[in-house]
Design a protein around this motif. Structure first.
Motif, mmCIF file in Angstrom:
data_model
loop_
_atom_site.group_PDB
_atom_site.id
_atom_site.type_symbol
_atom_site.label_atom_id
_atom_site.label_comp_id
_atom_site.label_asym_id
_atom_site.label_seq_id
_atom_site.Cartn_x
_atom_site.Cartn_y
_atom_site.Cartn_z
ATOM 1 N N LEU A 222 13.515 21.286 3.818
ATOM 2 C CA LEU A 222 12.219 21.945 3.776
ATOM 3 C C LEU A 222 12.246 23.087 2.773
ATOM 4 O O LEU A 222 13.284 23.705 2.520
ATOM 5 N N THR A 223 11.090 23.388 2.212
ATOM 6 C CA THR A 223 10.954 24.560 1.359
ATOM 7 C C THR A 223 10.987 25.810 2.233
ATOM 8 O O THR A 223 10.824 25.731 3.458
ATOM 9 N N PRO A 224 11.210 27.002 1.654
ATOM 10 C CA PRO A 224 11.400 28.204 2.476
ATOM 11 C C PRO A 224 10.256 28.528 3.433
ATOM 12 O O PRO A 224 10.493 29.097 4.498
ATOM 13 N N ASP A 225 9.019 28.154 3.080
ATOM 14 C CA ASP A 225 7.897 28.431 3.985
ATOM 15 C C ASP A 225 7.701 27.334 5.023
ATOM 16 O O ASP A 225 6.818 27.434 5.889
ATOM 17 N N GLY A 226 8.529 26.280 4.957
ATOM 18 C CA GLY A 226 8.432 25.190 5.919
ATOM 19 C C GLY A 226 7.219 24.304 5.732
ATOM 20 O O GLY A 226 6.952 23.443 6.580
ATOM 21 N N LYS A 227 6.483 24.437 4.638
ATOM 22 C CA LYS A 227 5.234 23.685 4.465
ATOM 23 C C LYS A 227 5.386 22.465 3.570
ATOM 24 O O LYS A 227 4.480 21.630 3.513
ATOM 25 N N ASN A 228 6.503 22.354 2.863
ATOM 26 C CA ASN A 228 6.769 21.193 2.019
ATOM 27 C C ASN A 228 8.158 20.659 2.339
ATOM 28 O O ASN A 228 9.010 21.388 2.866
ATOM 29 N N VAL A 229 8.385 19.399 1.995
ATOM 30 C CA VAL A 229 9.698 18.801 2.159
ATOM 31 C C VAL A 229 10.109 18.160 0.842
ATOM 32 O O VAL A 229 9.279 17.564 0.136
ATOM 33 N N VAL A 230 11.406 18.291 0.494
ATOM 34 C CA VAL A 230 11.980 17.609 -0.664
ATOM 35 C C VAL A 230 12.917 16.538 -0.126
ATOM 36 O O VAL A 230 13.859 16.846 0.619
ATOM 37 N N VAL A 231 12.635 15.286 -0.465
ATOM 38 C CA VAL A 231 13.424 14.171 0.049
ATOM 39 C C VAL A 231 14.234 13.552 -1.078
ATOM 40 O O VAL A 231 13.833 13.568 -2.247
ATOM 41 N N SER A 263 19.442 20.432 -1.105
ATOM 42 C CA SER A 263 19.361 21.684 -0.376
ATOM 43 C C SER A 263 18.419 22.605 -1.132
ATOM 44 O O SER A 263 18.398 22.606 -2.369
ATOM 45 N N VAL A 264 17.623 23.398 -0.387
ATOM 46 C CA VAL A 264 16.641 24.299 -0.996
ATOM 47 C C VAL A 264 17.035 25.733 -0.661
ATOM 48 O O VAL A 264 17.255 26.074 0.508
ATOM 49 N N ASP A 267 14.779 31.108 -2.310
ATOM 50 C CA ASP A 267 13.732 31.345 -3.314
ATOM 51 C C ASP A 267 13.066 30.057 -3.768
ATOM 52 O O ASP A 267 12.263 30.069 -4.690
ATOM 53 N N GLY A 268 13.394 28.932 -3.149
ATOM 54 C CA GLY A 268 12.767 27.660 -3.480
ATOM 55 C C GLY A 268 13.508 26.829 -4.501
ATOM 56 O O GLY A 268 13.072 25.719 -4.820
ATOM 57 N N THR A 269 14.629 27.326 -5.031
ATOM 58 C CA THR A 269 15.410 26.548 -5.989
ATOM 59 C C THR A 269 16.007 25.326 -5.301
ATOM 60 O O THR A 269 16.605 25.430 -4.232
ATOM 61 N N VAL A 270 15.842 24.171 -5.932
ATOM 62 C CA VAL A 270 16.300 22.907 -5.362
ATOM 63 C C VAL A 270 17.616 22.498 -6.016
ATOM 64 O O VAL A 270 17.741 22.483 -7.246
ATOM 65 N N ALA A 271 18.609 22.192 -5.192
ATOM 66 C CA ALA A 271 19.896 21.679 -5.678
ATOM 67 C C ALA A 271 20.113 20.290 -5.105
ATOM 68 O O ALA A 271 19.764 20.016 -3.946
ATOM 69 N N ALA A 272 20.677 19.427 -5.898
ATOM 70 C CA ALA A 272 20.926 18.054 -5.452
ATOM 71 C C ALA A 272 22.237 17.563 -6.038
ATOM 72 O O ALA A 272 22.668 18.002 -7.109
ATOM 73 N N THR A 273 22.900 16.658 -5.322
ATOM 74 C CA THR A 273 24.050 15.953 -5.871
ATOM 75 C C THR A 273 23.640 14.525 -6.176
ATOM 76 O O THR A 273 22.752 13.953 -5.528
ATOM 77 N N VAL A 274 24.292 13.949 -7.195
ATOM 78 C CA VAL A 274 24.028 12.563 -7.577
ATOM 79 C C VAL A 274 25.359 11.825 -7.636
ATOM 80 O O VAL A 274 26.431 12.427 -7.644
ATOM 81 N N GLY A 275 25.271 10.502 -7.688
ATOM 82 C CA GLY A 275 26.490 9.705 -7.591
ATOM 83 C C GLY A 275 27.280 9.578 -8.868
ATOM 84 O O GLY A 275 28.372 9.034 -8.856
ATOM 85 N N ALA A 276 26.792 10.078 -9.985
ATOM 86 C CA ALA A 276 27.442 9.862 -11.275
ATOM 87 C C ALA A 276 28.819 10.496 -11.338
ATOM 88 O O ALA A 276 29.101 11.482 -10.671
ATOM 89 N N SER A 309 26.094 17.231 2.425
ATOM 90 C CA SER A 309 27.328 17.862 1.965
ATOM 91 C C SER A 309 27.087 18.963 0.940
ATOM 92 O O SER A 309 28.025 19.424 0.296
ATOM 93 N N THR A 310 25.848 19.388 0.787
ATOM 94 C CA THR A 310 25.506 20.437 -0.171
ATOM 95 C C THR A 310 24.603 21.449 0.511
ATOM 96 O O THR A 310 23.620 21.060 1.161
ATOM 97 N N THR A 311 24.922 22.732 0.358
ATOM 98 C CA THR A 311 24.070 23.750 0.981
ATOM 99 C C THR A 311 24.210 25.069 0.239
ATOM 100 O O THR A 311 25.244 25.359 -0.372
ATOM 101 N N TRP A 312 23.158 25.867 0.300
ATOM 102 C CA TRP A 312 23.160 27.174 -0.342
ATOM 103 C C TRP A 312 23.780 28.217 0.575
ATOM 104 O O TRP A 312 23.767 28.088 1.797
#
Length: 650
Positions: A222-231, A263-264, A267-276, A309-312
């Motif tokens: 979820l985004t920090p305000d809980g109003k959006n989701v990043v999937v 993981s968000v 401040d709303g910055t989105v981090a993601a891991t990829v399989g490469a 496996s990823t978190t701020w």
């Protein structure tokens, strides 16, 4: 599964938004951690610790913020999802293999409560919302939604709350105190990609909105305000952000490979891991969609999937990433995740001629491109400048390319180091390449090669060094034959005005001598060898004679025909050594061998042999003892003893 932050961290995040402070980035770090896999990861900012569930090993591993293990909570069969209470005082864990949810005191790291969910329910997801624990349970089409009422005097469990949707797998659940009364459920293991948003303000779920997004979901945040989701999904090579109020698409986050986790930050910055592998496995997306993602590589293998496996960090300044598989995982701390990590290359020729010009080229690239004119620093390290010599500042050209020329004054391995200092949006970068620069071959000789000397004779060896640049030092090493004697430095020093360095050694064994010149900035190292032999001491005594007489040009020992001569040999001792005893008779005007045989010496180097038989009288004989290299050992040079002459009378 929501990241819990300290109040001050949340306040700072709201105040500064996505501004990156202009401070130098500290070095990233990693350490090994004994995990089979990471099913979920939660950061506890209050107690400065990280919780990692490992279903395969039935445990929750607790680490500090560097990945150092603090303790391990065991006895949690197939523990899966983790959830931290809003005050960070309690960790809730869905224990799939024990049909229960357990509560753990995060300060004491002890269990404080257990909430059985019913036989065969296998809870896998858990989230805290509006004072209650909501959990997903079941398997495939027998999956459902339940809750634990924590406010009741005796906490009660209610199942079968998944109204409005028939889940094909246990729902992935998300909630945020900043958006009360809202529960998000993802049906992640069916290709239609259903998303269901519940209103739970009454305590009973009511569907507010639902939609099918066509794809599987591997993770979400979820985004920090809980109003959006990043999937993570739907589909591949992207993440998607949806607004919970109507499930409309807000933004996509493209990746070059299949995304695994998300993981968000506060401040709303989105981090993601990829399989490469080796082409960028961590993506960090700015709040500004127009800016490219920051991409870097942490692992040389595929990033783990099937878990979170990823978190701020709680304050959003660091990113914690778990890589690897099967009890050989790594805990990474990325210290400046929002900054762009440039890729710097240096390409120097593999070989070059000393005092001749060469060209070094390379490239500095980043997802946020660096402008032409960006300064880089160049240092040359060689034998003349072992601590490095600055070659000044060079500038990037268009596209991040650069080149410069240099004339190396020293030969040998020459290293060029190129450094980019970084700026407010880019981390520093350093890269090197080496050149094998030619050097002249010096003259180096060592005398006496192939000669043999008497036992313990003192012999002088002289090494001669021809013209060099600065180094006039020569080493002489002596390596006696035999495993019990080491190679030893016997002389090291500056050669005289004639280029000579000498050493005198007593030789008791074959010895390989080596003269070494280590080289200098203009002349290459050189080594030369000289192998010399050392004879043994050997003496022969005849016992049992009744007289001696000088005749036939030699001293003869006279024996009665009835008396057997006794030959006593004394020789330089060595383990396993044998002596060769040889007997000859004078016949037909020449000496002819009548017998020879090897006899083992004792530890003192002695051998006593009795010559038996009935020899004819008047016959002339002689005997000698010899050491033959290779007959029992090889540490000395073959040495022949002196003949002893004898004859027999009645």
């Amino acid at each position: 599964m929501r990241l819990r932050t300290l109040p001050i961290a949340a306040a700072l995040a709201a105040l500064f938004g996505s501004v990156v402070l202009a401070v130098p980035a500290s070095a990233d770090s990693s350490r090994s951690i004994a995990l089979f896999g990471a099913d979920d990861t939660v950061v506890d900012g209050v107690h400065q610790q990280v919780f990692i569930s490992d279903a395969y090993n039935n445990q929750i591993v607790v680490t500090d913020l560097t990945g150092k293990v603090v303790t391990t909570l065991t006895g949690l069969p197939q523990v899966a999802d983790l959830e931290l209470s809003p005050d960070s005082g309690t960790l809730y864990a869905a224990v799939y293999g024990a049909d229960k949810i357990v509560a753990i005191d995060t300060g004491q790291l002890t269990r404080t409560a257990e909430y059985p969910t019913g036989d065969g329910t296998t809870p896998s997801g858990v989230v805290y919302a509006d004072g209650e624990l909501w959990f997903g349970y079941g398997d495939q089409w027998d999956s459902g939604l339940g809750k634990v009422d924590l406010a009741a005097g005796t906490p009660t469990v209610t199942l079968g709350l998944a109204v409005g949707h028939d889940f094909a797998s246990p729902p992935m659940l998300y909630a945020d105190p900043d958006n009360p009364g809202t529960l998000l459920a993802l049906d992640g293991n069916i290709s239609s990609g259903p998303i269901v948003v519940y209103d739970i303000s009454s305590g009973t779920p009511v569907v507010k909105v639902s939609a099918e997004k066509d794809g599987f979901y591997h993770d979400a945040a979820l985004t920090p305000d809980g109003k959006n989701v990043v999937v993570v999904g739907p589909g591949s090579r992207a993440l998607t952000e949806y607004r919970l109020s109507d499930l409309s698409e807000v933004r996509t986050y493209p990746t070059a490979s299949d995304a695994r986790t998300v993981s968000v930050a506060p401040d709303g910055t989105v981090a993601a891991t990829v399989g490469a592998t080796d082409s960028g496995d961590i993506y960090v997306f700015s709040n500004d969609p127009a800016r490219p993602a920051s991409v870097r590589s942490l692992s040389h293998s595929w990033m783990p999937g099937g878990g979170h496996s990823t978190t701020w960090s709680a304050d959003g300044s660091q990113l914690f990433v778990l890589t690897g598989y099967s009890d050989s995982m790594q805990f990474h701390v990325v210290d400046a995740p929002r900054m762009y990590a440039p890729t710097l290359t240096v390409d120097a020729p593999s070989k070059a001629t000393r005092a001749a010009s060469l060209t070094v080229k390379g490239k500095l690239t980043a997802n946020l491109a660096l402008p032409a004119g960006t300064p880089i620093q160049v240092t040359r390290t060689d034998l003349e400048s072992p601590n490095g010599k600055s070659l000044g500042t060079k500038s990037l050209g268009t596209g991040g390319v650069y080149s410069f020329t240099d004339t190396p004054p020293a030969g040998g391995t020459v290293k060029y180091t190129v450094t980019y200092a970084g700026d407010t949006t880019h981390t520093a970068a350093t890269a090197t390449d080496t050149v094998d620069v030619s050097r002249a071959t010096p003259t180096l000789t060592l005398d006496n090669n192939g000669k043999a000397y008497d036992y313990a004779q003192s012999v002088t060896f002289t090494a001669h060094l021809g013209t060099t640049y600065k180094n006039r030092t020569v080493e002489i090493w002596a390596n006696p034959y035999g495993a019990d004697k080491p190679n030893t430095l016997v002389k090291s020093g500056t050669v005289n005005s004639s280029g000579n360095l000498s050493v005198t050694l007593p030789l008791t064994r074959k010895t390989e001598l080596t003269a070494k010149f280590t080289g200098d900035a203009r002349y290459a190292p050189k080594t030369t060898t000289s192998t010399v032999g050392a004879r043994v001491k050997v003496s022969t005594a005849l016992g049992g004679s009744y007289k001696t007489q000088y005749t036939w040009s030699h001293t003869y020992y006279y024996f009665r025909q009835s008396k057997d001569p006794v030959v006593t040999t004394t020789m330089t001792p060595y383990q396993g050594r044998r002596q060769l005893l040889q007997v000859q008779a004078y016949s037909g005007g020449i000496w002819q061998t009548t017998g020879k045989e090897y006899f083992k010496l004792d530890s003192a180097g002695r051998s006593v042999v009795t010559l038996t038989g009935t020899p004819p009288t008047g016959q002339r004989f002689r005997v000698r003892d010899s050491y033959v290299s290779g007959s029992g050992d090889s540490v000395n040079t073959t040495t022949y003893g002196a003949w002893k002459y004898f004859t027999f009378t009645r």
